[in-house]
Enzyme design. Structure first.
Site, PDB file in Angstrom:
ATOM      1  N   ARG A  81      -3.264   1.573  11.022  1.00 43.45           N
ATOM      2  CA  ARG A  81      -3.934   1.160  12.254  1.00 43.45           C
ATOM      3  C   ARG A  81      -3.847   2.302  13.266  1.00 43.45           C
ATOM      4  O   ARG A  81      -2.791   2.933  13.412  1.00 43.45           O
ATOM      5  CB  ARG A  81      -3.270  -0.087  12.851  1.00 43.45           C
ATOM      6  CG  ARG A  81      -3.621  -1.381  12.141  1.00 43.45           C
ATOM      7  CD  ARG A  81      -5.075  -1.778  12.338  1.00 43.45           C
ATOM      8  NE  ARG A  81      -5.396  -3.039  11.694  1.00 43.45           N
ATOM      9  CZ  ARG A  81      -5.819  -3.172  10.431  1.00 43.45           C
ATOM     10  NH1 ARG A  81      -5.984  -2.097   9.672  1.00 43.45           N
ATOM     11  NH2 ARG A  81      -6.093  -4.360   9.934  1.00 43.45           N
ATOM     12  N   HIS A  87     -12.766   4.141   9.068  1.00 45.19           N
ATOM     13  CA  HIS A  87     -12.055   2.926   8.633  1.00 45.19           C
ATOM     14  C   HIS A  87     -12.622   2.405   7.295  1.00 45.19           C
ATOM     15  O   HIS A  87     -13.122   1.296   7.215  1.00 45.19           O
ATOM     16  CB  HIS A  87     -12.137   1.834   9.721  1.00 45.19           C
ATOM     17  CG  HIS A  87     -10.998   0.854   9.629  1.00 45.19           C
ATOM     18  ND1 HIS A  87     -10.396   0.285  10.719  1.00 45.19           N
ATOM     19  CD2 HIS A  87     -10.357   0.322   8.556  1.00 45.19           C
ATOM     20  CE1 HIS A  87      -9.447  -0.550  10.334  1.00 45.19           C
ATOM     21  NE2 HIS A  87      -9.402  -0.538   9.017  1.00 45.19           N
ATOM     22  N   ILE A  88     -12.498   3.265   6.275  1.00 45.33           N
ATOM     23  CA  ILE A  88     -13.061   2.919   4.957  1.00 45.33           C
ATOM     24  C   ILE A  88     -11.973   2.751   3.900  1.00 45.33           C
ATOM     25  O   ILE A  88     -12.239   2.853   2.706  1.00 45.33           O
ATOM     26  CB  ILE A  88     -14.090   3.991   4.483  1.00 45.33           C
ATOM     27  CG1 ILE A  88     -13.473   5.408   4.508  1.00 45.33           C
ATOM     28  CG2 ILE A  88     -15.356   3.929   5.308  1.00 45.33           C
ATOM     29  CD1 ILE A  88     -14.289   6.455   3.768  1.00 45.33           C
ATOM     30  N   ILE A 142       0.847  -1.206   0.000  1.00 40.81           N
ATOM     31  CA  ILE A 142       0.000   0.000   0.000  1.00 40.81           C
ATOM     32  C   ILE A 142       0.879   1.253   0.000  1.00 40.81           C
ATOM     33  O   ILE A 142       0.615   2.211  -0.734  1.00 40.81           O
ATOM     34  CB  ILE A 142      -0.978  -0.026   1.194  1.00 40.81           C
ATOM     35  CG1 ILE A 142      -1.924  -1.235   1.064  1.00 40.81           C
ATOM     36  CG2 ILE A 142      -1.787   1.278   1.257  1.00 40.81           C
ATOM     37  CD1 ILE A 142      -2.819  -1.486   2.281  1.00 40.81           C
ATOM     38  N   GLU A 169     -11.194   1.910  18.231  1.00 48.58           N
ATOM     39  CA  GLU A 169     -12.351   1.895  17.324  1.00 48.58           C
ATOM     40  C   GLU A 169     -13.512   1.143  17.947  1.00 48.58           C
ATOM     41  O   GLU A 169     -13.285   0.168  18.659  1.00 48.58           O
ATOM     42  CB  GLU A 169     -11.939   1.249  15.998  1.00 48.58           C
ATOM     43  CG  GLU A 169     -11.079   2.191  15.200  1.00 48.58           C
ATOM     44  CD  GLU A 169     -10.741   1.670  13.812  1.00 48.58           C
ATOM     45  OE1 GLU A 169     -11.523   0.906  13.229  1.00 48.58           O
ATOM     46  OE2 GLU A 169      -9.684   2.064  13.319  1.00 48.58           O
TER      47      GLU A 169
HETATM   48  C1  GLV Z   1      -8.251  -3.056   6.904  1.00 51.47           C
HETATM   49  O1  GLV Z   1      -7.951  -2.297   7.756  1.00 51.47           O
HETATM   50  C2  GLV Z   1      -7.453  -4.170   6.504  1.00 51.47           C
HETATM   51  O2  GLV Z   1      -6.491  -4.516   7.204  1.00 51.47           O
HETATM   52  O3  GLV Z   1      -7.755  -4.751   5.465  1.00 51.47           O
END
Ligand code: GLV
Length: 325
Positions: free
Chosen positions: A240, A288-289, A159, A269
């Site tokens: 996170r 958390h999207i 990512i 959360e």
């Molecule tokens: C979301 O937070 C994931 O870890 O996929």
């Protein structure tokens, strides 16, 4: 023992259909409310496969209640909700859902970066409140440029690299990064430079957090780190929540140690630190999207179920996070 799959919360129904097609019995909690820990412990007693989500804490209490379990398929790329060591000791495969969510999560990180820099959320509220009465060259709502700035990526994994690509190729940003190993491909294609963590803190205009939550990354950002950042800098967290000590972020924003923050994840959360709410123009928060596009959430569900099907038919899991004998 006949195989039985437990699904703890609503996932993509098309993925559940794969279990039907394979003739695998399942208990599907087809609800947005996840199973309470007691219900989870009771239901998992019969299960040979568990499909779970981030709100499920799969600890030794759950594992002790699950004597037949062969696989835990987390519908997420992160798996800090699972005691992987304890699962491995019990011979249980743990899988996650990497790759299918990489670009979607990087899109959100960049959306947050742009929105906090250019005050998009605040501007929307301003417009809706009827506060736009005339065009001004220097309105109250001036933002800062993104183009050409320095983007610091904490953790140049899948990512992080996708965020870096957006910054370098889309916005002409200088990319610096920290990672356990050098990332030659990103250095060559994106001009990314590996730096020390203090250098990243001191030089970045925008910091994007893209590391998993581990004992080493918990509270990686405290007041001490915010003090080393530029007062004009922004921090974006789509990884996170506990990587940032939220109370210290509140203090850092209040003291003007950094300019702003955009957070998709939180320490406790679904709550956020109550002190964060006071920052209207210097904070954006989303629930958390990161991976929450229709296609990606479907693909995550399908991948989790395909991992279950593989393991229950004696094949290798597609995306394991542990190695089981
Ligand atoms: C979301 O937070 C994931 O870890 O996929």
């Amino acid at each position: 023992m006949t195989d039985k799959v437990l699904i703890t919360q609503k996932i993509y129904d098309g993925a559940v259909c794969l279990l039907d097609e394979a003739g695998l019995p399942h208990h599907y909690n087809d609800s947005d409310e996840t199973l309470a820990p007691e219900a989870l412990r009771a239901l998992v007693a019969e299960a040979t496969a568990l499909v779970c989500l981030l709100p499920n804490r799969i600890d030794t209490a759950v594992l002790d209640a699950a004597p037949h379990l062969k696989i835990i398929a987390n519908v997420a790329v992160g798996y800090d909700n699972i005691d992987v060591t304890a699962a491995t000791e019990r011979g249980i495969v743990v899988t996650n859902t990497p790759d299918v969510l990489t670009e979607t999560t990087a899109d959100l990180a960049f959306a947050l970066l742009l929105a906090i820099a250019r005050r998009v959320v605040e501007a929307d509220a301003y417009m809706r409140a009827g506060q736009y009465t005339r065009f001004e060259l220097f309105p109250e709502m001036l933002g800062v440029d993104v183009y050409g700035k320095t983007l610091g990526i904490v953790g140049l994994g899948r990512i992080g690299t996708a965020v870096a690509r957006r910054g370098a190729l889309g916005f002409g940003m200088k990319v610096i990064y920290t990672a356990n190993n050098r990332k030659e491909a990103a250095e060559e294609t994106l001009g990314a430079q590996r730096v020390t963590f203090p250098e990243l803190l001191a030089e970045s205009d925008f910091i994007s957090i893209n590391v998993p939550l581990t004992p080493q990354t918990r509270h990686l950002f405290t007041l001490a780190e915010f003090r080393q950042m530029k007062p004009s800098a922004f921090i974006i967290n789509t990884a996170r929540g506990p990587i940032i000590k939220e109370a210290d972020l509140v203090a850092a924003l209040a003291q003007g140690l950094i300019r702003g923050a955009a957070l998709d994840v939180f320490e406790e959360e679904p709550l956020m630190h109550p002190g964060l709410a006071q920052f209207r123009d210097r904070l954006i928060v989303t629930p958390h999207i990161g991976s929450a596009s229709v296609e990606t959430r479907q693909n995550m569900s399908l991948l989790a179920v395909r991992n279950v099907l593989a393991v229950l038919s004696g094949e290798r899991p597609l995306t394991p996070v542990n190695r089981v004998q």
